[in-house]
Design an enzyme around this catalytic site. Structure first.
Site, short mmCIF file in Angstrom:
data_model
loop_
_atom_site.label_atom_id
_atom_site.label_comp_id
_atom_site.label_asym_id
_atom_site.label_seq_id
_atom_site.Cartn_x
_atom_site.Cartn_y
_atom_site.Cartn_z
N ASP A 199 -3.41 23.29 8.35
CA ASP A 199 -4.30 24.04 9.24
C ASP A 199 -3.54 25.05 10.10
OD1 ASP A 199 -2.89 22.38 10.87
OD2 ASP A 199 -4.60 21.28 11.67
N SER A 259 0.94 15.03 17.14
CA SER A 259 0.04 15.11 15.99
C SER A 259 0.73 14.82 14.67
CB SER A 259 -0.60 16.49 15.92
OG SER A 259 0.41 17.48 15.89
N HIS A 301 -0.30 21.81 11.27
CA HIS A 301 0.12 20.54 10.68
C HIS A 301 0.34 20.66 9.17
CE1 HIS A 301 -2.51 19.77 14.22
NE2 HIS A 301 -1.39 19.19 14.60
#
Ligand SMILES: *[C@@H]1O[C@H](CO)[C@@H](O)[C@H](O)[C@H]1NC(C)=O
Ligand SMILES: *[C@@H]1O[C@H](CO)[C@@H](O)[C@H](O)[C@H]1NC(C)=O
Ligand SMILES: *[C@@H]1O[C@H](CO)[C@@H](O)[C@H](O)[C@H]1NC(C)=O
Length: 390
Positions: free
Chosen positions: A354, A44, A357
């Site tokens: 979040d 990610s 990340h």
């Protein structure tokens, strides 16, 4: 000083200048690389739409600081890989898995959120691990490379040719990697001990090495490899009751997890050293992203950020993070459903977007540290990452 000595000194100075010039030219390091394409592999930290294409879009408010809508990134805006592409004046990378609207002329992104280096034995819904582990990303790259060669060797199919790189771009491209963190957390979240996870690190970096070697054998020459970050400082890890037993270090991070990340990084760095010996024509840069992220989190105020251990988009608790409901999800509060949205005032001074990340602002700051090479083990700046300097 007599005239003769003075002349000799002048001649000597002149010779030094000549030698310096020659050194710089032979070295070739003066000239920026002009990478025609970037091929990225990862999780990610660099997913620009892969997981979204396969498993459903990231929800608002993801993307709102820059794209004004979700853009396949788990972030309020751009990622480090976006700033990398931008620095070469290339477009943002299309996710390989994105079937519509993609343009691969200047590269492709094989990264997906939740990806590990080693294939996992659990599904996404069980453990959050993406099925697109590095070996799968590599199968996809192989297929992509093979198809480009086929299309380019045939007449016709002009439409497709306007969406793909040139055959020779594969050897001139920059290959970027940011993966490994999820291999470590996957083990820990399955309740393996730190020692058990540590014991798997040689296998993890071994599988990483295999992929680099194969890309080299397919013609890849320039590799830019990020090490893994201090995941012991991320809300989604600290907020897990089991991970700390209430124990955090003076920064609020889980020290033993950061030590594990550093252990992985030392092995990764060693592997890069071996690869340099084995792959004579490769230029491999190892980038210490760990130190950059650690500095950002532990000296946030100094760098213009605040509350580094609090998620900007999240809900509940000390870390504004709920392990059951992420950013963009819905949570029931006193019988009413509410959206888990942005709760920090200003994401441009937040570190964690979040809880898992980094924010766009943090990503930009991280990019600014790596771009000039101060955190590369060869001190090589990004734009010179095709030049051998060691
Ligand atoms: C998955 O299972 C296989 C077979 O038991 C094992 O060899 C492999 O190490 C496992 N993978 C991981 C990531 O645990
Ligand atoms: C894809 O991008 C390249 C470079 O930005 C551009 O030249 C090309 O026309 C684009 N392809 C299509 C089909 O729009
Ligand atoms: C790990 O241990 C906790 C507490 O004992 C348990 O609730 C959880 O289900 C375990 N997780 C796995 C994947 O076994």
């Amino acid at each position: 000083m007599d005239h003769r000595r003075r002349r000799n000194l002048a001649v000597e100075a002149f010779t030094v200048v000549l030698l310096l010039n020659q050194f710089v030219n032979v070295n070739g390091s003066k000239y920026p690389c002009e990478f025609p394409a970037v091929f990225n592999f990862g999780d990610s930290n660099s997913d620009t739409g892969g997981l979204s294409a396969a498993f459903g879009q990231a929800q608002p408010p993801n993307g709102e600081s820059f794209f004004q809508r979700p853009a396949g990134r788990y972030c309020d805006g751009r990622l480090v890989i976006d700033f990398i592409a931008q620095s070469f004046r290339l477009p943002y990378l299309s996710a390989y898995l994105d079937a519509l609207g993609s343009n691969f002329t200047h590269g492709a992104n094989f990264a997906t959120a939740g990806s590990t280096i080693r294939p996992q034995n659990t599904t996404l819904s069980q453990s959050g691990s993406s099925p697109f582990s590095l070996n799968v990303q590599w199968y996809q790259f192989n297929d992509f490379h093979g198809r480009v060669r086929n299309f380019r060797s045939q007449k016709g199919d002009e439409i497709f040719k306007r969406l793909m790189p040139k055959t020779k771009d594969f050897s001139n491209a920059l290959y970027t990697f940011d993966i490994g963190q999820n291999d470590l957390t996957a083990g820990l979240f399955q309740n393996l001990s730190i020692d058990q996870v540590r014991a798997s690190v040689p296998d993890i970096v071994g599988q990483f090495k295999t992929v680099i070697k194969d890309i080299y054998n397919q013609g890849g020459r320039s590799f830019w490899i990020h090490n893994t970050g201090p995941f012991g400082c991320l809300p989604y890890v600290i907020a897990r009751p089991l991970s700390t037993n209430g124990q955090v270090d003076k920064y609020g991070c889980v020290g033993p997890y950061n030590d594990l990340a550093q252990y992985f990084n030392r092995q990764l760095k060693e592997t890069v050293g071996q690869l340099r010996k084995d792959l004579h024509k490769a230029v491999i840069t190892y980038v210490d992203v760990y130190s950059i992220k650690f500095a950002l989190i532990t000296q946030a105020t100094q760098h213009g950020f605040e509350h580094p251990l609090r998620a900007c988009c999240g809900h509940g608790g000390k870390y504004n993070y709920n392990m059951h409901v992420g950013c963009g999800g819905k949570v029931k509060v006193k019988g009413k459903e509410i959206l888990v949205g942005k709760s920090c005032k200003d994401p441009t001074v937040a570190v964690s977007w979040d809880g898992v990340h980094y924010t766009q602002a943090a990503n930009k700051w991280i990019f600014d540290q790596i771009v000039d090479g101060s955190f590369s083990d060869t001190n090589i700046p990004l734009r010179l990452a095709c030049h051998k300097q060691y």
